[in-house]
Scaffold this motif. Sequence first.
Motif, PDB file in Angstrom:
ATOM      1  N   TYR A  32       1.131  -1.220  -0.085  1.00  0.00           N
ATOM      2  CA  TYR A  32       0.039   0.049   0.118  1.00  0.00           C
ATOM      3  C   TYR A  32       1.008   1.350   0.263  1.00  0.00           C
ATOM      4  CZ  TYR A  32      -3.940  -3.855   1.601  1.00  0.00           C
ATOM      5  OH  TYR A  32      -4.395  -3.816   1.212  1.00  0.00           O
ATOM      6  N   PRO A  36      -0.381   3.709  -4.432  1.00  0.00           N
ATOM      7  CA  PRO A  36      -1.177   4.104  -3.973  1.00  0.00           C
ATOM      8  C   PRO A  36      -1.963   4.296  -4.547  1.00  0.00           C
ATOM      9  CG  PRO A  36       0.411   5.482  -5.478  1.00  0.00           C
ATOM     10  CD  PRO A  36       1.495   4.191  -5.514  1.00  0.00           C
ATOM     11  N   GLN A  37      -1.735   2.775  -5.933  1.00  0.00           N
ATOM     12  CA  GLN A  37      -3.974   2.621  -6.455  1.00  0.00           C
ATOM     13  C   GLN A  37      -4.213   1.420  -5.511  1.00  0.00           C
ATOM     14  OE1 GLN A  37      -5.417   5.395  -8.229  1.00  0.00           O
ATOM     15  NE2 GLN A  37      -2.718   6.642  -7.795  1.00  0.00           N
ATOM     16  N   ILE A  39      -6.004  -1.259  -4.000  1.00  0.00           N
ATOM     17  CA  ILE A  39      -7.240  -1.561  -3.268  1.00  0.00           C
ATOM     18  C   ILE A  39      -7.170  -2.558  -2.566  1.00  0.00           C
ATOM     19  CG2 ILE A  39      -9.563  -1.547  -3.222  1.00  0.00           C
ATOM     20  CD1 ILE A  39      -8.255   1.406  -3.864  1.00  0.00           C
ATOM     21  N   ASP A  54     -17.456   8.348  -3.841  1.00  0.00           N
ATOM     22  CA  ASP A  54     -16.809   9.612  -3.525  1.00  0.00           C
ATOM     23  C   ASP A  54     -17.541  10.614  -2.566  1.00  0.00           C
ATOM     24  OD1 ASP A  54     -15.461   9.637  -6.083  1.00  0.00           O
ATOM     25  OD2 ASP A  54     -17.437   8.381  -6.031  1.00  0.00           O
ATOM     26  N   LEU A  70      -7.304   2.459   4.443  1.00  0.00           N
ATOM     27  CA  LEU A  70      -7.377   3.173   3.539  1.00  0.00           C
ATOM     28  C   LEU A  70      -7.863   3.541   2.107  1.00  0.00           C
ATOM     29  CD1 LEU A  70      -4.981   2.115   1.760  1.00  0.00           C
ATOM     30  CD2 LEU A  70      -4.410   1.828   3.518  1.00  0.00           C
ATOM     31  N   SER A  71      -7.840   2.287   1.836  1.00  0.00           N
ATOM     32  CA  SER A  71      -9.071   1.354   0.245  1.00  0.00           C
ATOM     33  C   SER A  71     -10.012   2.614   0.000  1.00  0.00           C
ATOM     34  CB  SER A  71      -9.121   0.166  -0.031  1.00  0.00           C
ATOM     35  OG  SER A  71      -7.837  -0.766   0.400  1.00  0.00           O
ATOM     36  N   ARG A  74      -9.051   5.525  -0.915  1.00  0.00           N
ATOM     37  CA  ARG A  74      -8.345   5.610  -2.355  1.00  0.00           C
ATOM     38  C   ARG A  74      -9.658   6.048  -3.436  1.00  0.00           C
ATOM     39  NH1 ARG A  74      -3.041   2.128  -1.741  1.00  0.00           N
ATOM     40  NH2 ARG A  74      -1.911   3.472  -0.761  1.00  0.00           N
ATOM     41  N   VAL A  96      -1.461   5.201   7.496  1.00  0.00           N
ATOM     42  CA  VAL A  96      -1.707   6.459   6.471  1.00  0.00           C
ATOM     43  C   VAL A  96      -0.456   7.565   6.487  1.00  0.00           C
ATOM     44  CG1 VAL A  96      -4.004   5.258   6.309  1.00  0.00           C
ATOM     45  CG2 VAL A  96      -3.224   7.088   8.001  1.00  0.00           C
ATOM     46  N   THR A  99       1.584   6.673   3.347  1.00  0.00           N
ATOM     47  CA  THR A  99       0.750   6.259   2.225  1.00  0.00           C
ATOM     48  C   THR A  99       0.473   7.518   1.861  1.00  0.00           C
ATOM     49  OG1 THR A  99      -1.814   6.078   3.293  1.00  0.00           O
ATOM     50  CG2 THR A  99       0.192   3.999   2.802  1.00  0.00           C
ATOM     51  N   ASP A 101      -3.064   9.094   3.058  1.00  0.00           N
ATOM     52  CA  ASP A 101      -3.782   8.590   2.795  1.00  0.00           C
ATOM     53  C   ASP A 101      -5.124   9.628   3.953  1.00  0.00           C
ATOM     54  OD1 ASP A 101      -4.603   6.517   0.171  1.00  0.00           O
ATOM     55  OD2 ASP A 101      -3.105   5.769   1.563  1.00  0.00           O
TER      56      ASP A 101
END
Length: 277
Positions: A32, A36-37, A39, A54, A70-71, A74, A96, A99, A101
């Motif tokens: 992770y 950074p993308q 999931i 969103d 954090l997923s 994202r 986090v 990362t 996030d």
Amino acid sequence: MTDYFETNRQNWNDRASAHAVRTGSGYQVQRYIDDPQLISGVVRFDRDRLGPVDGLRTVHLQCHIGTDTLSLARLGARVTGLDFSPVALAEARALVAETGDPVDFVESDVYSALSVLEEASFDLVYTGIGALCWLPSVQRWASVVAALLKPGGRLFIREGHPILWTMDERMTDDLHLRFPYFEQAEPQEWDDESSYVNTDRRIAATKTYEWNHGIGEIVTALLVAGLRLTMLVEHDSVPWRALPGQMLLRPDGEFAFDALAGVAPLSYTIQAVRPAI
């Protein structure tokens, strides 16, 4: 009287540090940081069923070290993770921080969530797999979920199927249903120095207490709490090797029965909505 929650907390404190190592074992959290993308597999499995998140104010109950949390961030959710293990939360915050996030974390057991979170303030209450078995009353859980949701907000949960929790994983020649399917006042007591993922060391705080809850009990608890059921899907796989010697690893990271394919459900996804006023 045994303090079941405190005993379980000690176990999860120990597991958290083992799960969060950067060595490639545990939850493989370095992935992770490097991507950074990325999931988590648990969130990815239900992504189409979950739909767009969103901007949704989201709380992830029993978030552990925060990989599912954090997923969700994202995917665009505004997420707070809640857990009763201070070690898990420390690991989640450290993750986090690396990362980047935007996730907040608060410490509480589920039943006390309203002491640290605002009532009726969440668009989405999320619970990942392997959570309900640590709670003695599914009705109390459902009441907390309903209280956290805004009118029109929804619960989304994927869990291990209660029929799976009845099976004795130590017996590999067939499926052996040996443990309670329905919620019991007294928990099942376990003593195990291993975890459900590979770790670099054995768990020191080995004792745990768990409760099963039947599908009917879970659905009824949500209805009694005033929620409206909008989804119930049973799956033939789980994201860990729940029954060693009887399961195959699929390309998507899920484990399913080999010779006994289709004999029993292994997990489920539920969505329920708090009706708008």
